[in-house]
Design an enzyme around this catalytic site. Sequence first.
Site, short mmCIF file in Angstrom:
data_model
loop_
_atom_site.label_atom_id
_atom_site.label_comp_id
_atom_site.label_asym_id
_atom_site.label_seq_id
_atom_site.Cartn_x
_atom_site.Cartn_y
_atom_site.Cartn_z
N THR A 36 0.83 -1.21 0.00
CA THR A 36 0.00 0.00 0.00
C THR A 36 0.86 1.26 0.00
OG1 THR A 36 -0.11 -0.18 2.41
CG2 THR A 36 -1.99 -1.03 1.16
N ASP A 37 2.13 1.13 0.39
CA ASP A 37 2.92 2.35 0.63
C ASP A 37 3.22 3.11 -0.65
OD1 ASP A 37 4.75 0.35 -0.11
OD2 ASP A 37 6.35 1.15 1.15
N SER A 126 15.21 -11.91 4.28
CA SER A 126 14.08 -12.39 5.06
C SER A 126 12.83 -11.54 4.88
CB SER A 126 14.45 -12.41 6.55
OG SER A 126 14.72 -11.08 7.00
N GLY A 127 12.98 -10.34 4.32
CA GLY A 127 11.85 -9.45 4.25
C GLY A 127 11.67 -8.59 5.48
N SER A 130 16.62 -5.76 5.88
CA SER A 130 18.04 -5.64 6.18
C SER A 130 18.68 -4.55 5.32
CB SER A 130 18.76 -6.98 5.96
OG SER A 130 18.53 -7.47 4.66
N SER A 131 18.24 -4.37 4.08
CA SER A 131 18.85 -3.35 3.21
C SER A 131 18.52 -1.95 3.72
CB SER A 131 18.38 -3.52 1.76
OG SER A 131 16.98 -3.44 1.66
N ASP A 176 9.56 1.08 4.73
CA ASP A 176 10.67 0.43 5.42
C ASP A 176 11.59 1.45 6.07
OD1 ASP A 176 9.53 -1.80 4.37
OD2 ASP A 176 11.20 -2.35 3.06
#
Length: 391
Positions: A36-37, A126-127, A130-131, A176
């Site tokens: 949605t973002d 993993s989602g 981490s990035s 994120d």
Amino acid sequence: MKLTEIRQCFEEKFGQGGDIRTYFAPGRVNLIGEHTDYNGGHVFPCALTIGTYLLARKRPDNKLRFYSMNFEKTGVIESTLEDLAPKTEKNWTSYPKGMIWTFNGKGYPITQGVDMVLYGNIPNGSGLSSSASVELATGVMLRDLFGYENLTNTDLALFGQYSENNYNGVNCGIMDQFAIAMGQKDQAIFLDTSDLSFQYAPIKLENAKIVIACSNKKRGLGDSKYNERRSECETALAEIQKVKDVPSLGALSIDEFEAVKDAIKDPVRLKRARHAVYENQRTIQAVEALKQNDIAKFGKLMNDSHVSLRDDYEVTGIELDTLVEEAWGCDGVIGSRMTGAGFGGCTVSIVETDAIDRFIQKVGDAYEKKIGYAADFYVVEIGDGAGTLAE
């Protein structure tokens, strides 16, 4: 891993002395509001207590030296401030390099080289972002070392998104980076991505905890169908805009969407847009349910979210579906869904505390039997956002 061990590694690789500083940026999990973002909708993420630790020291020259304790075999990777153009061949250093490149491009020049050592306890691929965690750890480091205190954490989140979009080629939304920059302990963030207005919502789970199951199916967003999904939504919005003046899919109520959906000429695009609209409304309802202390309704909305991501957005796959469907069959599970971009990665479940061990055993056994390799499980706490650590 203790900070003293990371510092020892830094001194072994780059020598002792000087002003070595320590930073941390968490990973994040999104409780509801997926894909949605970038559609102008709402999301509901929280920062975790796992994340990326970064130790750094300015250099007197223009050299950049990177070392990750997670990729020991790669060794020290060297670059310079003049060698920051985006490249097709990438490794983990493209995330800190992208942030340096972004600072320079946004008028905050990085004028000296840096030595840096990173250690992350977020499972790669993993989602759990981490990035973005590496990006924000780098951002708080650059702000601190080069004296750009006027930059807010929201600015750093936007820099991280810009870097991800333009340096690393992933058309991600803001969720994120924003969750990692702005997280607060025991609070989730109800964020309207259309204008970055937000409010903190306490996560009070009496006799229950958040459990993350990592599928261990690795995925890279840049070479996944993530950008394709975004393009499909943009095309669907353009079709709707021919019959209704609306800035984003997230601006549509369910009734408004149902009234104009026939403007979308392709059945696949119709499904993508339907997910974006309905998921946004689910997220709004979920936060309201939490305010009413209706955890059962919150859990049902999580389950509905996964069904939509599976059937309309088609980003789950056998690994995530197995984890979620097995979770739904376990006593004590209040709700379970995939989290993150999909195509592998993780699920998030709310599980009654006394059922957690049985949940992990049952879901883990069924997953390994069906998929052929094990999943990993994490009972997580909600933590603070990115910042400087005092040693």
